[in-house]
Enzyme design. Structure first.
Site, mmCIF file in Angstrom:
data_model
loop_
_atom_site.group_PDB
_atom_site.id
_atom_site.type_symbol
_atom_site.label_atom_id
_atom_site.label_comp_id
_atom_site.label_asym_id
_atom_site.label_seq_id
_atom_site.Cartn_x
_atom_site.Cartn_y
_atom_site.Cartn_z
ATOM 1 N N ARG A 7 5.455 12.509 -2.884
ATOM 2 C CA ARG A 7 5.441 13.104 -1.526
ATOM 3 C C ARG A 7 6.500 12.397 -0.693
ATOM 4 N NH1 ARG A 7 1.125 11.187 1.059
ATOM 5 N NH2 ARG A 7 0.391 9.865 -0.604
ATOM 6 N N ALA A 64 3.233 -0.795 5.061
ATOM 7 C CA ALA A 64 2.728 -0.780 6.441
ATOM 8 C C ALA A 64 2.237 -2.153 6.894
ATOM 9 C CB ALA A 64 1.616 0.253 6.575
ATOM 10 N N TYR A 87 11.598 8.660 1.124
ATOM 11 C CA TYR A 87 11.560 7.553 0.160
ATOM 12 C C TYR A 87 12.280 7.834 -1.164
ATOM 13 C CZ TYR A 87 7.986 5.964 3.425
ATOM 14 O OH TYR A 87 7.326 5.568 4.558
ATOM 15 N N ASN A 135 8.025 -5.723 -0.624
ATOM 16 C CA ASN A 135 7.887 -4.544 0.242
ATOM 17 C C ASN A 135 6.409 -4.466 0.597
ATOM 18 O OD1 ASN A 135 7.784 -2.139 1.595
ATOM 19 N ND2 ASN A 135 8.994 -0.991 0.103
ATOM 20 N N GLU A 195 12.395 -9.613 2.413
ATOM 21 C CA GLU A 195 11.653 -8.425 2.853
ATOM 22 C C GLU A 195 12.514 -7.194 2.592
ATOM 23 O OE1 GLU A 195 10.775 -8.396 7.068
ATOM 24 O OE2 GLU A 195 9.934 -6.363 6.971
ATOM 25 N N PRO A 236 0.774 -1.229 0.000
ATOM 26 C CA PRO A 236 0.000 0.000 0.000
ATOM 27 C C PRO A 236 0.812 1.288 0.000
ATOM 28 C CG PRO A 236 -0.238 -1.174 2.084
ATOM 29 C CD PRO A 236 0.458 -2.099 1.140
ATOM 30 N N ASN A 237 0.314 2.213 -0.814
ATOM 31 C CA ASN A 237 0.812 3.588 -0.934
ATOM 32 C C ASN A 237 2.117 3.718 -1.715
ATOM 33 O OD1 ASN A 237 -1.357 4.847 0.565
ATOM 34 N ND2 ASN A 237 -0.494 3.810 2.341
ATOM 35 N N ARG A 245 13.251 4.899 12.439
ATOM 36 C CA ARG A 245 12.023 5.690 12.349
ATOM 37 C C ARG A 245 11.150 5.481 13.604
ATOM 38 N NH1 ARG A 245 9.364 5.030 6.688
ATOM 39 N NH2 ARG A 245 8.293 6.901 7.447
ATOM 40 N N HIS A 268 12.660 -2.726 2.506
ATOM 41 C CA HIS A 268 12.097 -1.412 2.820
ATOM 42 C C HIS A 268 13.058 -0.358 2.295
ATOM 43 C CE1 HIS A 268 9.073 -3.145 5.431
ATOM 44 N NE2 HIS A 268 10.025 -3.933 5.913
HETATM 45 O O1 CA2 Z 1 10.492 2.083 3.830
HETATM 46 C C1 CA2 Z 1 9.649 1.383 3.263
HETATM 47 O O2 CA2 Z 1 9.811 0.904 2.137
HETATM 48 C C2 CA2 Z 1 8.284 1.142 3.940
HETATM 49 O O3 CA2 Z 1 7.899 -0.195 3.664
HETATM 50 C C3 CA2 Z 1 7.315 2.121 3.328
HETATM 51 C C4 CA2 Z 1 5.937 2.097 3.961
HETATM 52 C C5 CA2 Z 1 6.039 2.211 5.477
HETATM 53 O O4 CA2 Z 1 4.750 2.067 6.058
HETATM 54 C C6 CA2 Z 1 6.984 1.193 6.075
HETATM 55 O O5 CA2 Z 1 7.064 1.419 7.462
HETATM 56 C C7 CA2 Z 1 8.363 1.311 5.452
HETATM 57 C C8 CA2 Z 1 5.058 3.250 3.493
HETATM 58 C C9 CA2 Z 1 4.956 3.422 2.034
HETATM 59 C C10 CA2 Z 1 4.278 4.728 1.793
HETATM 60 O O6 CA2 Z 1 4.794 5.266 0.618
HETATM 61 C C11 CA2 Z 1 4.574 6.583 0.372
HETATM 62 C C12 CA2 Z 1 5.072 7.051 -0.802
HETATM 63 C C13 CA2 Z 1 4.940 8.364 -1.125
HETATM 64 C C14 CA2 Z 1 4.279 9.218 -0.294
HETATM 65 C C15 CA2 Z 1 3.756 8.748 0.882
HETATM 66 C C16 CA2 Z 1 3.903 7.430 1.213
#
Ligand code: CA2
Length: 143
Positions: free
Chosen positions: A18, A78, A23, A75, A99, A10-11, A108, A101
């Site tokens: 953003r 969340a 990221y 990946n 896995e 997700p996301n 974090r 990230h």
């Molecule tokens: O660091 C990573 O790759 C995560 O898996 C990214 C997840 C986060 O919940 C994990 O704790 C770590 C979140 C991905 C959200 O991606 C976004 C991308 C652009 C803008 C906002 C969020």
């Protein structure tokens, strides 16, 4: 040719738009293109998916087994922190999952320090930005 699945949760579709300080500024398609090139040099073929749905991640893990992928770079975003359903699917399919990230989850918020999927993955690569994907592919190619 080794077939490797890259599975994003997700996301991650919003990458590059953003939170670029966390990221990076690459979009998910930029990262997948980059990883495909690196994988080709290792003799691996990539199929990449992104979904915002927990159940779809699980279905794709079963598809990876049915279609005899040699491994999955996952990946789960969340979901990594709380999805027992994804954890059970990884354990059930019995194909190696790495896995990954983009960010260093241990640097974090505390709620990101725990991953419920780590114990059923072959390992975890976290904090190296887009490099985590080709590194995950390399691990699976060497296994
Ligand atoms: O660091 C990573 O790759 C995560 O898996 C990214 C997840 C986060 O919940 C994990 O704790 C770590 C979140 C991905 C959200 O991606 C976004 C991308 C652009 C803008 C906002 C969020």
């Amino acid at each position: 040719m080794k077939k490797i699945m890259i599975l994003n949760g997700p996301n991650l579709n919003a990458l590059g738009t953003r939170e670029t300080n966390i990221y990076g500024s690459d979009t998910l398609s930029d990262i997948i293109e980059y990883t495909k090139k690196e994988a080709a040099a290792l003799g691996a073929e990539i199929e990449a998916y992104q979904t915002n749905c927990e159940g779809e991640i699980i279905d794709l893990l079963y598809r990876a087994r049915e279609e005899e992928f040699c491994g999955v770079v996952l990946n789960a975003a969340a979901y990594s922190h709380y999805s027992i359903a994804i954890r059970d699917a990884i354990a059930s399919v019995k194909i190696p999952c790495v896995e990954v990230h983009l960010s260093n989850i241990y640097a974090r918020e505390e709620f990101r320090h725990k991953s419920v999927i780590s114990p059923v993955c072959v390992g975890i690569i976290s904090g190296f930005g887009k490099l985590v994907y080709p590194l995950g592919v390399k691990v699976l190619c060497e296994m």
